[in-house]
Design a protein around this motif. Structure first.
Motif, short mmCIF file in Angstrom:
data_model
loop_
_atom_site.label_atom_id
_atom_site.label_comp_id
_atom_site.label_asym_id
_atom_site.label_seq_id
_atom_site.Cartn_x
_atom_site.Cartn_y
_atom_site.Cartn_z
N LYS A 148 -0.36 -0.35 -14.59
CA LYS A 148 -0.74 -1.05 -15.36
C LYS A 148 0.08 -3.12 -15.36
O LYS A 148 0.30 -2.86 -16.07
CB LYS A 148 -1.57 -0.92 -16.68
N ARG A 149 0.21 -2.91 -14.19
CA ARG A 149 1.80 -4.36 -14.36
C ARG A 149 2.35 -4.49 -15.39
O ARG A 149 2.26 -5.20 -16.05
CB ARG A 149 0.18 -5.02 -14.11
N PRO A 150 3.41 -3.37 -15.55
CA PRO A 150 4.15 -3.76 -17.17
C PRO A 150 4.77 -5.15 -15.88
O PRO A 150 4.78 -4.84 -14.95
CB PRO A 150 5.16 -2.61 -16.71
N SER A 151 6.01 -5.34 -16.83
CA SER A 151 6.81 -6.31 -16.18
C SER A 151 7.35 -5.51 -15.85
O SER A 151 8.54 -4.73 -15.92
CB SER A 151 8.21 -6.57 -17.39
N ILE A 181 8.91 -1.05 -9.43
CA ILE A 181 10.08 -2.19 -9.41
C ILE A 181 10.48 -3.12 -8.28
O ILE A 181 10.50 -4.59 -7.75
CB ILE A 181 11.24 -2.39 -10.91
N GLU A 182 11.42 -2.08 -7.20
CA GLU A 182 11.84 -2.53 -5.81
C GLU A 182 10.78 -3.13 -5.41
O GLU A 182 11.41 -4.30 -4.65
CB GLU A 182 12.74 -1.30 -5.62
N LYS A 183 9.75 -2.19 -4.87
CA LYS A 183 9.07 -2.63 -3.73
C LYS A 183 7.71 -4.08 -4.10
O LYS A 183 7.36 -4.74 -3.25
CB LYS A 183 8.07 -1.53 -3.74
N THR A 184 8.02 -4.15 -5.25
CA THR A 184 6.94 -5.04 -5.68
C THR A 184 7.79 -6.43 -6.08
O THR A 184 7.60 -7.30 -5.30
CB THR A 184 6.45 -4.93 -7.47
N ARG A 185 9.07 -6.18 -6.05
CA ARG A 185 10.18 -7.74 -5.89
C ARG A 185 10.23 -8.54 -4.68
O ARG A 185 9.93 -9.59 -4.06
CB ARG A 185 11.58 -7.29 -7.24
N GLU A 186 10.29 -6.82 -3.56
CA GLU A 186 10.47 -7.12 -2.37
C GLU A 186 9.43 -7.94 -1.81
O GLU A 186 9.27 -9.35 -0.81
CB GLU A 186 10.45 -6.04 -1.76
N PHE A 187 8.18 -7.19 -2.39
CA PHE A 187 6.40 -7.71 -1.91
C PHE A 187 6.39 -9.29 -1.94
O PHE A 187 6.46 -9.69 -1.33
CB PHE A 187 5.51 -6.77 -2.58
N PHE A 220 0.66 -0.87 -0.50
CA PHE A 220 0.17 0.43 0.17
C PHE A 220 0.92 1.26 0.06
O PHE A 220 0.13 2.15 -0.25
CB PHE A 220 -0.98 -0.18 0.84
N GLY A 221 2.06 1.34 0.17
CA GLY A 221 2.94 2.95 0.09
C GLY A 221 2.89 3.23 -1.20
O GLY A 221 1.93 2.50 -2.08
N ASN A 222 3.88 4.03 -1.54
CA ASN A 222 3.93 5.29 -2.44
C ASN A 222 4.38 4.78 -3.52
O ASN A 222 5.67 3.87 -3.09
CB ASN A 222 4.61 6.41 -1.99
N ASP A 223 3.73 4.18 -4.90
CA ASP A 223 4.63 3.60 -5.97
C ASP A 223 4.69 2.04 -5.12
O ASP A 223 5.97 1.04 -5.72
CB ASP A 223 5.75 4.02 -6.52
N GLY A 224 4.04 1.61 -4.55
CA GLY A 224 4.51 -0.13 -4.41
C GLY A 224 3.29 -1.12 -5.00
O GLY A 224 3.04 -0.28 -6.43
N VAL A 225 3.10 -1.86 -4.31
CA VAL A 225 2.75 -2.74 -5.65
C VAL A 225 1.20 -2.74 -5.68
O VAL A 225 0.45 -2.89 -7.26
CB VAL A 225 2.31 -4.54 -5.01
N TYR A 226 0.21 -1.91 -5.30
CA TYR A 226 -1.10 -1.41 -5.06
C TYR A 226 -0.71 -0.20 -6.78
O TYR A 226 -2.20 -0.51 -7.88
CB TYR A 226 -1.97 -0.77 -4.53
N ASP A 227 0.21 0.79 -6.62
CA ASP A 227 0.18 1.33 -7.79
C ASP A 227 0.59 0.85 -8.81
O ASP A 227 0.57 1.00 -10.29
CB ASP A 227 1.00 2.56 -7.07
N TRP A 228 1.49 -0.35 -9.05
CA TRP A 228 2.19 -1.11 -9.68
C TRP A 228 0.97 -2.16 -10.72
O TRP A 228 1.03 -1.61 -11.38
CB TRP A 228 3.07 -1.85 -9.11
N ILE A 229 0.00 -2.24 -10.05
CA ILE A 229 -1.21 -2.81 -10.24
C ILE A 229 -2.03 -1.84 -10.33
O ILE A 229 -2.50 -1.77 -12.31
CB ILE A 229 -2.48 -3.53 -9.43
N ILE A 230 -2.99 -1.08 -10.04
CA ILE A 230 -3.77 0.67 -11.06
C ILE A 230 -3.02 1.37 -11.63
O ILE A 230 -3.67 1.75 -12.73
CB ILE A 230 -4.14 0.76 -9.60
N LYS A 231 -2.20 2.41 -11.35
CA LYS A 231 -1.79 2.94 -11.81
C LYS A 231 -0.67 2.63 -12.90
O LYS A 231 -0.67 3.65 -13.88
CB LYS A 231 -0.56 4.01 -10.33
#
Length: 121
Positions: free
Chosen positions: A83-86, A98-104, A70-81
């Motif tokens: 649009k899930r790029p690689s 990228i970093e936060k999503t990989r860490e998640f 839920f953090g700024n530029d986190g996984v939620y933003d990767w999905i919604i904002k």
């Protein structure tokens, strides 16, 4: 026997992940995260189970995963904002999410390994 093989694989993988995080921006955080999971999985190979430690680590990992989600530029933003790029095109984390999503996802993998050990204990 499958549990032992699985934990050998997890232990070796988490040791490699810890090593790869030595040159990261925050090795003080990620090396202990991966090492603690590697130690827990390694001990299972020798028949040593510590369910209380698994639960404590799982709680920590899930709380931190929620922060990354839920953090700024986190996984939620990767999905919604975004649009899930690689997130695996390159090893360089050149985009903010990228970093936060990989860490998640790394935290979810560790949590899964510890949950297996918790329920098998």
């Amino acid at each position: 026997m499958i549990l032992i093989i699985l934990n050998v694989i997890f232990c070796l993988a988490f040791l490699v992940f810890a090593y790869l995080n030595l040159n990261d921006i925050d090795p003080w955080l990620w090396v202990p995260i991966y090492l603690s999971a590697a130690i827990c999985c390694g001990l299972v190979v020798f028949g040593m189970y510590y369910p209380t430690i698994y639960l404590l680590l799982i709680v920590f990992y899930l709380i931190y995963a929620a922060i990354l989600f839920f953090g700024n530029d986190g996984v939620y933003d990767w999905i919604i904002k975004y649009k899930r790029p690689s997130i695996v095109e390159t090893m360089q984390a050149d985009k903010p999410y990228i970093e936060k999503t990989r860490e998640f996802f790394g935290l979810l993998i560790i949590t899964g390994a510890l949950l297996i050990n918790y329920f098998m204990a």
